[in-house]
Write an enzyme that holds these catalytic residues in place. Structure first.
Site, mmCIF file in Angstrom:
data_model
loop_
_atom_site.group_PDB
_atom_site.id
_atom_site.type_symbol
_atom_site.label_atom_id
_atom_site.label_comp_id
_atom_site.label_asym_id
_atom_site.label_seq_id
_atom_site.Cartn_x
_atom_site.Cartn_y
_atom_site.Cartn_z
ATOM 1 N N GLU A 296 0.826 -1.201 0.032
ATOM 2 C CA GLU A 296 -0.131 0.017 0.014
ATOM 3 C C GLU A 296 0.762 1.256 -0.076
ATOM 4 O OE1 GLU A 296 -3.711 1.622 2.677
ATOM 5 O OE2 GLU A 296 -2.499 -0.141 3.356
ATOM 6 N N LYS B 202 -9.103 2.760 -2.344
ATOM 7 C CA LYS B 202 -9.336 1.949 -1.137
ATOM 8 C C LYS B 202 -10.869 2.462 -0.628
ATOM 9 C CE LYS B 202 -7.380 1.107 3.302
ATOM 10 N NZ LYS B 202 -6.054 1.320 4.143
ATOM 11 N N CYS C 243 -5.583 -3.438 1.643
ATOM 12 C CA CYS C 243 -5.495 -3.306 3.295
ATOM 13 C C CYS C 243 -6.851 -3.404 4.241
ATOM 14 C CB CYS C 243 -4.750 -2.188 3.967
ATOM 15 S SG CYS C 243 -4.199 -2.526 5.640
#
Length: 644
Positions: free
Chosen positions: A46, A115, A170
């Site tokens: 990330e 994200k 994540c």
């Protein structure tokens, strides 16, 4: 993708916080290395081009611009590579700053995923800098000179070979309903996760379990790359996790807390995943309305592809539990067999069983299952009638072991020599007893079955079958002979597993005399003993000399039935799994034998007695396997013929 396999990698490069020039060079170096090793898709951590732990530096326009310049440099320097890379960077979209993954190949940005779930608890403050994908209205931006559509809708990327993959970042996988759920239902074979998960006591075990479960739940490959050494340790430490899963099974894992860059490579079997999804009607029902935008990647530009080879380990004995699980697995299998027989005895109101005891592995396991069942039901072992039926090929070794085992286990013993009855039968049908052909052999097997069935009528007992799963696959049983019983306790147990079950009982559940007999039975060559022994009284007719090694046939059986693989793929996997044990020609020979016999012998499986399924493969015509008895094997045999 070759034969259903695709090479993927999870990379953990060295980073310097906010040093995009350094970070892009490390990223490029690992891309070049992975491409040289045949990796088709590589995933980086990330925000890897800036480092994750820049904190309020993400508010600096200079860092945002430099991240884009780093991406431009990466695209330029890797333009000649075929590898698809997924890299993390901050992306500006109007008034929003997004935590994104860019999917790149051949100098082009194929697409960008932002994200969805931003952690803003404990040590995480992502909402301080970033907006969520949920905050996006569909918009188009230019990133590194490439037009990119940004939206919250699911995106799938499809390789030139048709492999579909999705991306989440994540915290997304920690959400109650991760984006990977929708992506997988929309057709993603593999999920890539760019992560920056810090290390806390106990967190790694939880994370590992979470990823394994998500991979299993979505029946997908899952590639996880999390940042490591070089990230800021101001308040937390990043351990550098690199993990690759396939349907819940860990294929590769990096070293945590390594100070060196890591590249974990694994082969994911996409064909296997798709086979499992096709079989899983729950998955099929769940995906009815799942959709996603599909973005195509680009075909290879190489003029010649490197020769394909299987790099992932292939277990040569897929039915045999791992050593660490052996005891628990054996106990579980035996309990399944015992529960099946116990219910049948209860249902038929029977307190007796009759079974033929040859001194071989199969009848030994059946006897042990009967012993355990009677003990658990509180019945006398004398209700187990073990019948030895010596014939023309019976050796002293197997005969003595059969008698010794029955005596030490305390069951009722009977002995009926079949030689006289079979000789009379030969006279009745006009067969020359000196001709040791199929008539000579099968007459003995049918005589034994007739005796057991008639004894069951006379004594009021249940005939317990001894044949195993491997024999059913090959048709290595006499039709209406040992093929038949009233309940087949070994019907779901492959030959390679039986000796482990017998060994487990020998080492844990019996007296010293029985143990010694069981261990000798395990060492006895597998044989139907239908042909007279040699001059020294040793077994002359060895099954594996005739039909081939059972460890090969069980391997073929597992991958043909459980996964539906074609002979060419099974052959390649077997060559890898049995390297050093069998050469390619032997594997081809026995795979051809397996394919021919499997089709030709379906008529025997179409009328099998009841018996319990114990593993993932069963040949019951009422449960797992329904096949026409007259299906042609031509296509399978043609492919076997062309193997090289």
């Amino acid at each position: 993708m070759k034969y259903g396999f695709i090479n993927v990698a999870a990379a953990v490069p060295a980073v310097k916080v906010a040093d995009t020039l350094y970070n892009v060079e490390e990223t490029k170096r690992m891309m070049v290395d992975a491409d040289a090793q045949g990796v088709e898709i590589i995933c980086f951590p990330e925000l890897g081009l800036t480092a994750y732990s820049c904190q309020d530096l993400f508010d600096q326009q200079l860092l945002i611009d430099e991240a884009e310049q780093a991406l431009i440099a990466l695209l330029s320097d890797t333009r000649q590579l075929d590898i698809i890379a997924i890299v993390g960077l901050p992306v500006q979209a109007g008034g929003l700053l997004l935590n994104c993954a860019a999917v790149i190949q051949h100098g082009t940005v194929l697409g960008v995923v932002s994200k969805t779930y931003l952690p803003n608890y404990g040590e995480f403050y992502e909402k301080r800098w970033f907006a969520s994908a949920q905050d996006l209205n569909e918009t188009q931006i230019y990133l590194a000179g490439n037009p990119v559509n940004l939206s919250a809708s699911p995106k799938l990327f499809q390789t030139a070979d048709g492999v579909k993959f999705g991306v989440e970042i994540c915290e997304d996988v920690w959400a109650p309903i991760p984006p990977s759920n929708k992506l997988s239902l929309a057709g993603a074979d593999i999920i890539f996760n760019l992560s920056a998960s810090d290390e806390l006591i106990g967190k790694h075990a939880y994370l590992r379990s979470l990823l394994a479960q998500q991979s299993a739940r979505t029946i997908s490959g899952y590639v996880y790359s999390s940042c490591g050494f070089g990230e800021s340790t101001q308040d937390v430490v990043y351990g550098g996790n690199a993990m690759i899963f396939e349907n819940g099974h860990l294929l590769a894992e990096g070293e945590r807390f390594s100070f060196q860059p890591q590249l974990q490579i694994a082969q994911i079997d996409v064909e296997r995943l798709r086979s499992e999804r096709r079989r899983n009607t729950t998955f099929i029902n769940a995906q009815r309305h799942a959709t996603a935008q599909v973005i195509n990647t680009q075909p290879s530009t190489l003029h010649s592809q490197p020769a394909f080879r299987i790099t992932r380990p292939i277990d040569p004995h897929p039915f045999i539990p791992k050593e660490a699980d052996m005891q628990a697995s054996c106990e579980e299998i035996l309990n399944i067999q015992v529960a099946g027989l116990a219910k049948r005895l209860y249902h038929t109101n029977s307190q007796r069983v009759i079974l033929g005891i040859s001194g071989g592995l199969d009848s030994t396991l059946a006897l042990l299952v009967c012993i355990k069942t009677f003990d658990k039901l509180g019945l006398s072992r004398k209700g187990i009638i073990g019948v030895t039926m010596p014939g023309f090929g019976t050796t002293d070794r197997t005969h003595d072991n059969a008698l010794s085992l029955m005596q030490s286990l305390g069951v009722t013993q009977m002995e009926i020599n079949i030689s006289k009855a079979v000789t009379q039968h030969f006279e009745d049908i006009g067969h020359d007893a000196r001709v040791h052909d199929i008539t000579y052999e099968n007459s003995q097997a049918r005589e034994r079955t007739q005796l057991l069935m008639d004894l069951s009528n006379k004594l009021g007992g249940l005939v317990v079958g001894t044949g195993d799963l491997s024999e059913l696959a090959l048709g290595w049983a006499t039709y209406n002979g040992d093929h038949m019983s009233m309940y087949g306790v070994n019907a779901g147990v492959p030959k390679t597993l039986i000796k482990y079950l017998v060994s487990y009982v020998a080492m844990n559940d019996v007296d010293a005399t029985s143990k010694a007999t069981l261990l000798d039975i395990i060492d006895t060559p597998i044989s139907p003993e239908l042909i007279p022994a040699d001059a020294q009284g040793n077994i002359k007719q060895k099954t594996e000399d005739l039909v081939g090694p059972y460890e090969l046939h069980d391997f073929f059986l597992y991958y043909m039935l459980r996964w539906g693989f074609r002979p060419q793929k099974i052959y390649l996997m077997a060559c890898k799994a049995f390297d050093g044990s069998y050469d390619a020609e032997a594997i081809k020979k026995w795979l051809t034998t397996f394919s021919r016999r499997f089709f030709a012998q379906q008529f025997k499986r179409s009328c099998l007695p009841d018996g319990p399924k114990v593993g993932s493969v069963s040949l019951s015509p009422r449960g797992d396997w329904r096949m026409p008895s007259d299906a042609s094997s031509a296509v399978w045999l043609q492919e076997c013929e062309g193997l090289s």
